[in-house]
Design a protein around this motif. Structure first.
Motif, PDB file in Angstrom:
ATOM      1  N   MET A 341       0.794  -1.235   0.000  1.00 53.64           N
ATOM      2  CA  MET A 341       0.000   0.000   0.000  1.00 53.64           C
ATOM      3  C   MET A 341       0.825   1.284   0.000  1.00 53.64           C
ATOM      4  O   MET A 341       0.504   2.202  -0.761  1.00 53.64           O
ATOM      5  CB  MET A 341      -0.956  -0.026   1.205  1.00 53.64           C
ATOM      6  CG  MET A 341      -2.333   0.541   0.947  1.00 53.64           C
ATOM      7  SD  MET A 341      -2.809   0.741  -0.745  1.00 53.64           S
ATOM      8  CE  MET A 341      -4.246  -0.212  -0.888  1.00 53.64           C
ATOM      9  N   PRO A 342       1.884   1.411   0.839  1.00 53.04           N
ATOM     10  CA  PRO A 342       2.650   2.669   0.792  1.00 53.04           C
ATOM     11  C   PRO A 342       3.161   2.972  -0.608  1.00 53.04           C
ATOM     12  O   PRO A 342       3.030   4.106  -1.083  1.00 53.04           O
ATOM     13  CB  PRO A 342       3.818   2.406   1.753  1.00 53.04           C
ATOM     14  CG  PRO A 342       3.346   1.347   2.646  1.00 53.04           C
ATOM     15  CD  PRO A 342       2.408   0.496   1.860  1.00 53.04           C
ATOM     16  N   GLY A 343       3.692   1.961  -1.277  1.00 52.45           N
ATOM     17  CA  GLY A 343       4.184   2.175  -2.636  1.00 52.45           C
ATOM     18  C   GLY A 343       3.070   2.580  -3.573  1.00 52.45           C
ATOM     19  O   GLY A 343       3.225   3.484  -4.400  1.00 52.45           O
ATOM     20  N   ILE A 344       1.927   1.925  -3.433  1.00 51.55           N
ATOM     21  CA  ILE A 344       0.797   2.246  -4.304  1.00 51.55           C
ATOM     22  C   ILE A 344       0.337   3.683  -4.061  1.00 51.55           C
ATOM     23  O   ILE A 344       0.087   4.442  -4.998  1.00 51.55           O
ATOM     24  CB  ILE A 344      -0.364   1.262  -4.064  1.00 51.55           C
ATOM     25  CG1 ILE A 344       0.064  -0.151  -4.444  1.00 51.55           C
ATOM     26  CG2 ILE A 344      -1.591   1.685  -4.860  1.00 51.55           C
ATOM     27  CD1 ILE A 344      -0.992  -1.187  -4.166  1.00 51.55           C
ATOM     28  N   LEU A 345       0.265   4.052  -2.776  1.00 55.03           N
ATOM     29  CA  LEU A 345      -0.187   5.411  -2.459  1.00 55.03           C
ATOM     30  C   LEU A 345       0.800   6.446  -2.996  1.00 55.03           C
ATOM     31  O   LEU A 345       0.390   7.474  -3.532  1.00 55.03           O
ATOM     32  CB  LEU A 345      -0.352   5.576  -0.949  1.00 55.03           C
ATOM     33  CG  LEU A 345      -1.575   4.881  -0.371  1.00 55.03           C
ATOM     34  CD1 LEU A 345      -1.632   5.067   1.124  1.00 55.03           C
ATOM     35  CD2 LEU A 345      -2.852   5.408  -1.016  1.00 55.03           C
ATOM     36  N   THR A 346       2.087   6.155  -2.872  1.00 57.23           N
ATOM     37  CA  THR A 346       3.086   7.082  -3.406  1.00 57.23           C
ATOM     38  C   THR A 346       2.862   7.294  -4.903  1.00 57.23           C
ATOM     39  O   THR A 346       2.811   8.433  -5.377  1.00 57.23           O
ATOM     40  CB  THR A 346       4.503   6.521  -3.177  1.00 57.23           C
ATOM     41  OG1 THR A 346       4.607   6.137  -1.819  1.00 57.23           O
ATOM     42  CG2 THR A 346       5.538   7.544  -3.483  1.00 57.23           C
ATOM     43  N   GLY A 347       2.701   6.178  -5.621  1.00 53.37           N
ATOM     44  CA  GLY A 347       2.466   6.282  -7.061  1.00 53.37           C
ATOM     45  C   GLY A 347       1.194   7.037  -7.368  1.00 53.37           C
ATOM     46  O   GLY A 347       1.139   7.853  -8.295  1.00 53.37           O
ATOM     47  N   THR A 348       0.151   6.792  -6.559  1.00 52.06           N
ATOM     48  CA  THR A 348      -1.120   7.470  -6.795  1.00 52.06           C
ATOM     49  C   THR A 348      -0.989   8.969  -6.573  1.00 52.06           C
ATOM     50  O   THR A 348      -1.503   9.766  -7.362  1.00 52.06           O
ATOM     51  CB  THR A 348      -2.196   6.911  -5.855  1.00 52.06           C
ATOM     52  OG1 THR A 348      -2.194   5.505  -5.960  1.00 52.06           O
ATOM     53  CG2 THR A 348      -3.549   7.451  -6.219  1.00 52.06           C
ATOM     54  N   ILE A 349      -0.270   9.352  -5.512  1.00 49.93           N
ATOM     55  CA  ILE A 349      -0.113  10.784  -5.244  1.00 49.93           C
ATOM     56  C   ILE A 349       0.618  11.449  -6.404  1.00 49.93           C
ATOM     57  O   ILE A 349       0.242  12.532  -6.863  1.00 49.93           O
ATOM     58  CB  ILE A 349       0.653  11.016  -3.926  1.00 49.93           C
ATOM     59  CG1 ILE A 349      -0.187  10.537  -2.749  1.00 49.93           C
ATOM     60  CG2 ILE A 349       0.981  12.480  -3.744  1.00 49.93           C
ATOM     61  CD1 ILE A 349       0.514  10.621  -1.434  1.00 49.93           C
ATOM     62  N   ILE A 350       1.666  10.769  -6.906  1.00 48.22           N
ATOM     63  CA  ILE A 350       2.411  11.361  -8.022  1.00 48.22           C
ATOM     64  C   ILE A 350       1.506  11.481  -9.257  1.00 48.22           C
ATOM     65  O   ILE A 350       1.504  12.508  -9.944  1.00 48.22           O
ATOM     66  CB  ILE A 350       3.673  10.532  -8.310  1.00 48.22           C
ATOM     67  CG1 ILE A 350       4.665  10.756  -7.163  1.00 48.22           C
ATOM     68  CG2 ILE A 350       4.305  10.924  -9.629  1.00 48.22           C
ATOM     69  CD1 ILE A 350       5.831   9.839  -7.164  1.00 48.22           C
ATOM     70  N   GLY A 351       0.691  10.449  -9.493  1.00 50.56           N
ATOM     71  CA  GLY A 351      -0.260  10.521 -10.602  1.00 50.56           C
ATOM     72  C   GLY A 351      -1.242  11.661 -10.419  1.00 50.56           C
ATOM     73  O   GLY A 351      -1.555  12.400 -11.359  1.00 50.56           O
ATOM     74  N   MET A 352      -1.726  11.837  -9.182  1.00 55.38           N
ATOM     75  CA  MET A 352      -2.680  12.910  -8.911  1.00 55.38           C
ATOM     76  C   MET A 352      -2.025  14.274  -9.110  1.00 55.38           C
ATOM     77  O   MET A 352      -2.654  15.207  -9.603  1.00 55.38           O
ATOM     78  CB  MET A 352      -3.186  12.813  -7.466  1.00 55.38           C
ATOM     79  CG  MET A 352      -4.143  11.684  -7.209  1.00 55.38           C
ATOM     80  SD  MET A 352      -5.609  11.808  -8.224  1.00 55.38           S
ATOM     81  CE  MET A 352      -5.506  10.284  -9.077  1.00 55.38           C
TER      82      MET A 352
END
Lengths: 433, 460
Positions: A341-352
């Protein structure tokens, strides 16, 4: 490596060789210098970019205001005396401002001079007076000193950004400049904190235009984008990484995702225009449509980041869970996904963050419309911060360029916050296996 | 908003179903969960899925089909004189009716048949909403009842739930494919319609671009021309300038960072370069239009050159700055991937660092570098905001970097922003340009990814 330029072995003694060696060393230093120059040049570009924006933006925090003694005349505002809202809204507040200016400059006469005097105060100031009266109807028939926004040219002139008087290009005449000096001497002209910029929507008058509408539009659009892109992205990443068999079909999906990540953003705008607005008849300029388009655009980013995060979870975790009897889905939902999850959230924030800065596809679906009202829901017409920057940068008034630069600072602040959040998240939860 | 209520109601019902399903499963075995074939949570999940999924699917399908159905009903109910109209005119008529209906009660002053159409439209919308609410809630209840009856201790709820989740996962990963198909189809349909009005050869090989459509036949400049060659040339010119800026700087930065810079310097410099990639393009556009373009113009003026205020040079240079980090970080990756043994072999033969880099490392990394340059090129071609803000609108066929040229993306934006009919050749031309853009960037990306991947396999 050979690092001695003074040859002490037998080889270097011959003159030809030592010359050649010197040349090679010079070439080496030159090459290294090119590298340093390239990096320095790109950093210069970065500095130039930011300093150009900041130098245009820093003046935004002050707004020149003019204090006028306004007589809230009952005969002008509310002749009937009933204090009806409709009468208060429709009243001629311009007349009050004119009277107030007349009181400050009794010597000014003649239609042209009076008009020039009136031009010192923002033409949106009438709404400020209207707002005051609506908030407190008891003001009517009283007398009050009110600070009103000065016109954009006055603001630019007082900030020294445009010349006035004889050297000016006619935006501020010599007479007007003299009046302004007069006002300043009497303490009726001051620069105050520019709250209008942070609390109002767009306007045709630069001094009344603010970014709140665009910021709220950006927020709504981003929420829709997140609500769509995050679950869909995580689900497809989970499928591709954990369950999908290796076959043509999954290969096709993978190639597709990689290609979608590199499709120009404006093409997603065309898709939104023809499918979402054309076929599905969704409302134009709405954060809903903007969010869907941006979600389609950021989906590949989220999927790729989520897959990388899932890949980083070691197989031993999966095997241990399977060993104690979990089903393959329980392994994923209970063990692998929480760890990833931390990695996924990091990627999501960058995408956002990327979605937040995106402009082109939103132009296609009509988010460039001139919208004064602050949107309240995902189907209200709205604009977003980058589009607002685009609109202001294109506007002819000098004062709008200042606003565009300031909006860029706000946008960059949001982006930096999001990226910092992503970095911190990674630092805090990063696990090495 | 009322649709939102329906969805919330369905979700609430599904949540109730979840709790009741879980409770029922536990109650059936007297609270001893191990006597169930699946955990109580899965029984609840089964209820949730049965209750929510069909109803939500119904809402989505209904909302997708509703506009077309309403349109057909409204149009077929209009007086006969509107029947023989072409589809373009019918679209226009329908837009008017919709606008009238959305304005609410203010139908006064409109033609009577339009007003009738508007009220018909509104009543259809109302009926549709009520029908949807009833139908979807009935579907949710039916799902609820169906699942409720099936919950027994021996019921393998986990299998059912997991296969259902699996289908949802497959569907969401297929979304990427649907997006691509959607892009291709929507672009293709509009492009085919465009080629009905303008011959394809004129578009691809014509040298004159002036897309305005005339209001009257006798108007000056009424003949619109859709020859896209000047646009392609302009795109190429600006991208070329961008590459001339970005490739040397990006490549040399990558070489410096990966071969010369110390670990500390690299840790600071690399993220700083990547900031350039994170800056929104509209900021670059602002920079290009308000800082670089006037600067270029002034400097050109001093040197006695005639520089257009929206010169290709300004837009190209700023675009080049934007893609420096793409070139540098991708090249950095491939340079680092070149095995150390190659370098050491070269040093062993007495080569200097720069000689090793130029004669050994770069040739070995060349396919990857070419791939990264192609990716950067596709990024430059598809970039919109910088050129919209800093490049011109006039479609000049020129190779002079000081003249104003226009690009594919600029034309798409100018053709589609603003109010116009959806079906004019002007708007359709934008989709044709979009298709060209999509095709070119797709080919560039595929070639780039293939070269990079082929090269990676060689050394891994």
């Amino acid at each position: 490596m050979t690092d001695s330029s003074k040859p002490d072995t037998g080889i270097g003694h011959d003159k030809f060789t030592s010359q050649r060696l010197r040349r090679r060393h010079r070439a080496e230093r030159r090459f290294r210098l090119y590298g340093v120059m390239a990096v320095a040049l790109s950093l210069c570009c970065l500095t130039a970019l930011f300093s150009s924006v900041f130098s245009k933006a820093y003046t935004i925090f002050g707004q020149t205001e003019i204090a006028l003694d306004i007589q809230f005349d009952q005969a002008v505002i509310d002749p009937s005396g009933k204090r009806q809202r409709k009468a208060l809204i429709g009243a001629d507040y311009g007349a009050l401002i004119k009277a107030g200016l007349g009181a400050s400059f009794p010597q000014v006469s003649g239609r042209r001079d009076k008009r020039a005097l009136r031009q010192l105060v923002s033409s949106g100031a009438v709404y400020e007076l209207q707002e005051l009266v609506l908030q407190d109807p008891n003001l009517v028939d009283r007398h009050k000193r009110v600070w009103l926004a000065a016109a954009d040219d006055v603001d630019m002139y007082r900030k020294g950004l445009i010349a006035g008087g004889a050297q000016g290009n006619g935006r501020i005449s010599a007479k007007q400049a003299a009046w302004l000096d007069d006002l300043a001497r009497r303490g009726q002209l001051e620069r105050h904190f520019n709250w209008r910029f942070f609390t109002s929507g767009d306007s045709r008058e630069p001094e009344q235009a603010g970014i709140l509408g665009a910021a709220v539009g950006s927020l709504l659009t981003l929420l829709i984008c997140l609500a769509l892109a995050f679950p869909l992205g995580v689900m497809s990443a989970v499928y591709l990484e954990e369950f999908a068999p290796r076959n043509r079909w999954t290969d096709l999906i993978e190639v597709n995702i990689n290609n979608l990540a590199a499709v120009p953003s404006i093409v997603f705008g065309l898709l939104g225009l023809s499918v979402l607005l054309g076929t599905l008849a969704l409302p134009r300029s709405a954060p809903l449509v903007g969010g869907i388009v941006l979600a389609l655009m950021t989906l590949p980013t989220v999927i790729i980041a989520a897959r990388a995060a899932l890949q980083a979870v070691p197989p031993s975790i999966r095997e241990a869970a399977l060993g104690v009897g979990a089903s393959t889905q329980q392994v994923v939902w209970h063990h692998v996904l929480p760890l990833a999850m931390p990695g996924i959230l990091t990627g999501t924030i960058i995408g956002m963050a990327r979605a937040l800065g995106e402009t082109a596809p939103l132009l296609m679906i009509g988010m460039v419309a001139f919208i004064v009202d602050i949107p309240t829901g995902p189907t209200d017409p709205a604009t977003v911060l980058p589009v607002q920057i685009f609109l202001w940068a294109d506007a002819p008034e000098r004062a709008f360029a200042e606003r565009a630069a300031a909006a860029i600072i706000v946008l960059l602040a949001f982006l930096i916050t999001m990226n910092l959040g992503a970095v911190l998240l990674r630092r805090r939860f990063e696990q090495r296996w | 908003m009322s649709h939102l209520f329906i969805i919330i109601a369905i979700l609430a019902l599904a949540l109730v179903g979840f709790r009741m399903g879980r409770g029922r499963a536990l109650a059936l075995v007297g609270g001893q969960a191990r006597r169930l074939s699946s955990l109580p949570v899965y029984h609840g999940g089964y209820m949730l899925l049965c209750c929510g999924l069909p109803a939500l699917a119904m809402v989505i399908i209904w909302l997708a089909l509703e506009p077309a159905a309403v349109r057909w009903l409204v149009l077929s109910d209009l007086p006969d004189l509107t029947k023989p109209l072409s589809s373009d005119r019918q679209d226009l008529l329908y837009d008017k009716i919709r606008a009238l209906a959305s304005r609410g009660t203010g139908t006064a002053g409109a033609d009577s048949f339009l007003a009738a159409g508007a009220s018909h439209f509104q009543s259809l919308k109302q009926t549709s909403l009520v029908a949807l609410a009833v139908a979807s809630l009935m579907a949710a209840t039916a799902g609820f009842w169906f699942a409720w009856r099936r919950i027994v201790p021996a019921f393998p709820a986990r299998g059912a739930v997991e296969s259902c989740i699996r289908i949802i996962l497959i569907a969401s990963s297929a979304l990427a494919i649907f997006t691509t198909i959607g892009i291709v189809l929507s672009l293709l349909f509009e492009t085919i319609r465009f080629f009905d009005k303008v011959p394809m050869a004129d578009f691809l090989f014509g040298l004159k671009w002036s897309p305005q459509t005339a209001l009257r036949a006798d108007q000056v400049g009424s003949s619109s021309a859709f020859g896209a060659v000047p646009i392609f040339a302009g795109t190429l010119l600006i991208s070329l300038i961008a590459m001339i800026v970005a490739v040397p700087i990006g490549l040399m930065s990558a070489i410096f960072l990966s071969e010369y810079a110390s670990r500390n310097a690299r840790a600071i410099l690399k993220p700083m370069l990547e900031i350039l990639a994170g800056v929104p393009t509209v900021v670059y556009g602002f920079f290009a239009a308000l800082t670089v373009a006037p600067l270029v113009r002034e400097m050109g003026g001093r040197m006695g050159l005639d520089v257009a205020s929206e010169s290709a040079l300004a837009a190209g240079v700023v675009m080049g700055i934007m893609i420096i980090p793409f070139v540098s970080s991708l090249s950095d990756d491939v340079i680092t991937a070149v095995p150390v043994t190659l370098r050491e072999g070269s040093y062993g033969l007495g080569a200097m660092k720069s000689e090793t880099i130029l004669r050994v490392v770069l040739p070995a990394a060349l396919p990857g570098i070419v791939g990264s340059i192609l990716l950067a090129m596709s990024r430059a071609i598809g970039e919109t905001m910088i050129v919209v803000m800093a490049a011109g609108l006039a479609a000049n066929l020129t190779a002079n970097p000081f003249a104003a040229v226009t690009t594919v993306t600029v034309q798409i934006v100018t053709l589609l922003v603003g109010d116009q009919e959806f079906d004019s050749a002007k708007t359709l031309a934008a989709f044709a340009l979009g298709l060209v853009l999509f095709a070119i960037t797709l080919v560039l990306n595929i070639v780039a990814l293939m070269t990079v991947r082929k090269y990676r396999e060689k050394y891994d």
